[in-house]
Design a protein around this motif. Structure first.
Motif, PDB file in Angstrom:
ATOM      1  N   PRO A 125      -3.261   6.334   2.840  1.00 38.56           N
ATOM      2  CA  PRO A 125      -4.557   6.057   2.194  1.00 38.56           C
ATOM      3  C   PRO A 125      -5.700   6.924   2.736  1.00 38.56           C
ATOM      4  O   PRO A 125      -5.707   7.317   3.901  1.00 38.56           O
ATOM      5  N   PRO A 131       0.822  -1.208   0.000  1.00 38.31           N
ATOM      6  CA  PRO A 131       0.000   0.000   0.000  1.00 38.31           C
ATOM      7  C   PRO A 131       0.856   1.258   0.000  1.00 38.31           C
ATOM      8  O   PRO A 131       1.346   1.687   1.036  1.00 38.31           O
ATOM      9  N   GLU A 169      -4.808   7.069  -2.564  1.00 36.99           N
ATOM     10  CA  GLU A 169      -5.160   5.657  -2.539  1.00 36.99           C
ATOM     11  C   GLU A 169      -6.292   5.393  -1.574  1.00 36.99           C
ATOM     12  O   GLU A 169      -6.334   5.948  -0.483  1.00 36.99           O
ATOM     13  N   THR A 216      -5.455  -1.755  -2.713  1.00 40.66           N
ATOM     14  CA  THR A 216      -5.457  -0.307  -2.837  1.00 40.66           C
ATOM     15  C   THR A 216      -5.889   0.084  -4.244  1.00 40.66           C
ATOM     16  O   THR A 216      -5.510  -0.541  -5.225  1.00 40.66           O
ATOM     17  N   LEU A 257      -8.199   2.276   0.438  1.00 42.93           N
ATOM     18  CA  LEU A 257      -8.043   0.872   0.810  1.00 42.93           C
ATOM     19  C   LEU A 257      -9.387   0.193   0.692  1.00 42.93           C
ATOM     20  O   LEU A 257     -10.397   0.712   1.139  1.00 42.93           O
TER      21      LEU A 257
END
Lengths: 119, 205
Positions: A75, A7, B53, B76, B55
């Motif tokens: 994120p 990620p 991004e 992602t 998740l």
């Protein structure tokens, strides 16, 4: 390899920063990708976690949730949790995007049109 | 009605001459993989396109010998976007849709509250934007089709594209070059003009 193994650029598991929480607290407004966030004035004295401090620093000028996520390489879901805490403490203020159920006002659309023409 | 702004929450800290916060609006740039979405965003954005991004926890199904075993994985999804400051009070964000079909679910969140959408059509692969056209039609999101003219791509006429995509006369279709700022501006002007036209009976203010 699973896509989820990588990620972004962070080596830290993403939800470590949120102490395992995957959703913002129920307190405060829902945060959208384009909710605009700005640091509240007069809150410089409060001790903050490093990630929160980074967010507050970015919010000295109004900035969207998506932009905070991109600039910090964290994120969106994680940023929303961290922001939820900052909103609850009064460290940042937010302005929501036009609510889903409402149409943008004509004057907003007209301003957008004029703004694009000026580019 | 409950407000979605933190400003109005009861018991909020005493404000110290807090400045007004701008409002954000967004436009979606959709199209198939490699249709030029990020190029278009970059051509008009005041910042280099950024990538955020999201998740996603999704059920994945074994495709190897574990056949049929269901598992949850975190994936992602990257979203590219740019920004245009319209004035002191309004900021416009342009979001490219994720190219891969498996991230289709992101479109719901992206299209919520969107002012409108640009469907970038790639004449070499017109079929890759069928999904986008279909999605915006069903969701009632106003859109225009911009036919990205790649070097060496066959020159299509607008009417051929309209027929191939099966979009009504009411939907503007124009030729564009995603690399050229003026061309992308023209597409956005066409879109917002179209939004004003189709929305005006219902618009306030």
């Amino acid at each position: 390899m699973l896509a989820g193994d990588a990620p972004g650029g962070s080596l830290v598991r993403p939800y470590t920063m949120t102490r395992g929480r995957t959703r913002p607290s129920d307190f405060g407004p829902p945060l959208d990708m384009i909710t605009i966030v700005v640091a509240a004035r007069g809150r410089d004295d409060r001790p903050l976690e490093p990630e929160q401090r980074e967010i507050v620093r970015l919010c000295r000028r109004p900035i969207s949730v998506a932009e905070i996520s991109a600039r910090l390489d964290v994120p969106l879901t994680v940023v929303k949790v961290l922001l939820g805490d900052l909103v609850a403490e009064g460290d940042v203020r937010t302005r929501a995007a036009v609510p889903v159920t409402q149409l943008p006002e004509k004057k907003v659309l007209q301003a957008v049109l004029d703004g694009i023409r000026r580019l | 009605m409950a407000s979605a702004d933190s400003e109005t929450r009861p018991g909020a800290r005493e404000p110290l001459q807090q400045e007004p916060i701008p409002q954000a609006v967004k436009i979606i740039v959709a199209g198939g993989f490699g249709a030029g979405k990020t190029t278009m965003v970059g051509s008009v954005s005041e910042i280099a396109p950024l990538s955020t991004e999201e998740l996603m926890t999704e059920a994945s199904y074994g495709v190897d010998d574990t056949g049929g075993v269901e598992d949850k994985t975190t994936t992602t999804v990257a979203l590219d976007f740019g920004r245009i400051t319209i004035n002191e009070d309004i900021v416009l964000y342009l979001f490219g849709t994720p190219g891969q079909d498996r991230f289709w679910f992101m479109w719901d969140e992206l299209s919520e509250g969107a002012l409108g959408a640009v469907v970038l059509a790639d004449t070499r692969r017109l079929d890759t934007c069928f999904h986008a056209v279909d999605f915006f039609e069903r969701r009632g999101v106003p859109f225009v089709v911009a036919v990205n003219r790649f070097d060496g791509a066959d020159d299509y006429r607008v009417e051929e594209v309209r027929e191939a995509l099966d979009v009504t006369e009411g939907v503007p279709i124009l030729l564009a070059d995603a690399r050229v700022r003026e061309s992308c501006k023209e597409v956005l002007v066409e879109l917002v003009t179209h939004v004003l036209r189709v929305r005006s009976p219902a618009l306030s203010g």
